[in-house]
Design an enzyme around this catalytic site. Structure first.
Site, PDB file in Angstrom:
ATOM      1  N   GLU A 108      -8.601   1.941  -2.124  1.00 51.92           N
ATOM      2  CA  GLU A 108      -8.766   3.409  -2.629  1.00 51.92           C
ATOM      3  C   GLU A 108     -10.170   3.818  -3.135  1.00 51.92           C
ATOM      4  OE1 GLU A 108      -7.652   4.579  -7.694  1.00 51.92           O
ATOM      5  OE2 GLU A 108      -6.969   2.616  -6.514  1.00 51.92           O
ATOM      6  N   HIS A 162      -3.832  -6.675  -9.257  1.00 53.64           N
ATOM      7  CA  HIS A 162      -2.897  -6.118  -8.469  1.00 53.64           C
ATOM      8  C   HIS A 162      -2.429  -7.077  -7.616  1.00 53.64           C
ATOM      9  CE1 HIS A 162      -0.856  -3.091  -6.619  1.00 53.64           C
ATOM     10  NE2 HIS A 162      -0.194  -3.009  -7.121  1.00 53.64           N
ATOM     11  N   GLU A 168       0.736  -8.750  -6.318  1.00 58.22           N
ATOM     12  CA  GLU A 168       1.562  -7.643  -5.052  1.00 58.22           C
ATOM     13  C   GLU A 168       0.456  -8.927  -3.831  1.00 58.22           C
ATOM     14  OE1 GLU A 168       2.070  -4.131  -4.438  1.00 58.22           O
ATOM     15  OE2 GLU A 168       3.551  -4.116  -6.249  1.00 58.22           O
ATOM     16  N   VAL A 206      -7.144  -1.601 -16.792  1.00 62.02           N
ATOM     17  CA  VAL A 206      -5.767  -1.272 -17.552  1.00 62.02           C
ATOM     18  C   VAL A 206      -5.051  -2.155 -17.669  1.00 62.02           C
ATOM     19  CG1 VAL A 206      -6.754   1.328 -17.285  1.00 62.02           C
ATOM     20  CG2 VAL A 206      -5.005   0.963 -15.839  1.00 62.02           C
ATOM     21  N   HIS A 254       1.964  -3.035 -15.040  1.00 60.02           N
ATOM     22  CA  HIS A 254       1.962  -4.720 -14.253  1.00 60.02           C
ATOM     23  C   HIS A 254       1.644  -5.398 -15.550  1.00 60.02           C
ATOM     24  CE1 HIS A 254       2.226  -3.639  -9.636  1.00 60.02           C
ATOM     25  NE2 HIS A 254       1.050  -2.716  -9.575  1.00 60.02           N
TER      26      HIS A 254
END
Length: 335
Positions: free
Chosen positions: A154, A211, A242, A270, A274
């Site tokens: 990202e 994440h 993941e 944040v 999830h």
């Protein structure tokens, strides 16, 4: 990128991976970025829970920017309270620390932007819209500070997008993501352990859920685990939703200790989908339910990293470092 002319500068620690992205074919803008919140949190139009009042959050999409802008770029979240308490708090910190720069917001997830607009009537700029707004307002010096956790897919996509606009500004500088140096890992480890110190009683395992990503940058989670151990925090564990370490890996490690209780908290900027569902949900397969089924008392802390002042300071430090590399840091400014 004309680095010597201060046209387009990527902060040093993240430069190698980001420059590689500039030479890659195509963009993964339509993919689900793997190192923050996945777009699934905004996919369902029917929400049976309250995420807070969107009116309390400032989308920072105002004009009248001036010639110097600090663009804070985040993946985003449709959880209104968390957005205000994390991303909004980081933006406020940047505004207070850099009064000569107009702080504006850009999100990389169009799904979240569309969802918030449809549900709450609030418009948040995507990165392209934020850059167009800067151009229309006559911005000459653009500082971009991502709130990304790591130098991953990202972040690299963001660098590529900023680079495509670089000729529209006199100077463009991009700061590093949160976990970019050994000092960053130490600072984050100390921040999260300080915030959870009341639970560290020897009978409680404190587990942080990140994440995860298929990219090489997933190694930041193992490095964070190593950092915690090196600093003497033996009852802290790090896993991902993941990738690896997976929930099963964290559970096995916890079971090697003599713990009665497990505290769960997201290792994410944040606390969105999830944190609320994959971590704290009551359905089969969630972190909470899995640890409860294993016989532990479980407490969930729904709090994003952006709520911690020590984390926000790291972003300020990264902006200062980027300004210094570009020769834009004022004499006497805090480093």
């Amino acid at each position: 990128m004309r680095k010597n002319g201060v046209k387009f500068i990527i902060a040093a620690a993240a430069a190698a991976g980001a420059i590689a992205a500039l030479t890659a074919c195509g963009s993964s803008a339509t993919e689900a970025p793997a190192e923050t919140e996945a777009p699934a949190e905004a996919a369902a139009d029917e929400e049976n829970y309250d995420t807070g009042d969107a009116a309390l959050d400032d989308p920072r999409n105002q004009n009248d920017i001036g010639e110097t802008e600090l663009l804070a770029v985040s993946f985003g979240t449709s959880f209104n309270d968390s957005r205000r308490l994390t991303i909004g708090a980081i933006e406020d910190e940047l505004e207070n620390s850099f009064p000569d720069y107009a702080v504006r917001r850009g999100f990389t997830s169009q799904i979240i932007i569309d969802h918030v607009k449809s549900r709450d009537g609030v418009e948040i700029d995507n990165v392209g819209a934020a850059l167009d707004r800067a151009i229309d307002n006559g911005v000459k010096t653009l500082i971009v500070q991502p709130t990304h956790l790591m130098d991953g897919l990202e972040y690299n996509d963001l660098v590529a997008e900023i680079a495509s606009y670089s000729d529209s500004f006199d100077k463009v500088v991009i700061g590093e993501p949160l976990l970019s140096s050994d000092d960053d890992f130490d600072a984050v480890a100390k921040a999260i352990t300080k915030a959870t110190s009341s639970y560290d009683d020897g009978e409680t395992a404190i587990c942080f859920m990140g994440h995860g990503t298929e990219a090489e940058s997933n190694k930041v989670y193992a490095k964070m685990q190593e950092t915690l151990k090196e600093l003497g925090y033996e009852h802290y564990y790090v896993g991902t939703v993941e990738a690896e370490p997976a929930l099963e890996d964290v559970l096995k490690l916890v079971q090697t200790g003599d713990y009665k209780k497990v505290v769960l908290e997201p290792l994410m900027v944040v606390a969105g989908d999830h944190a609320n569902n994959d971590m704290a949900g009551d359905e089969e397969g969630t972190w909470k339910k899995t640890f409860e089924d294993a016989g532990y008392e479980v407490e969930c802390i729904i709090k994003g990293l952006g709520e911690l002042p020590e984390i926000r300071k790291i972003y300020v430090d990264h902006v200062n470092a980027a300004l210094a590399e570009a020769g834009l840091l004022k004499e006497g400014a805090r480093r």
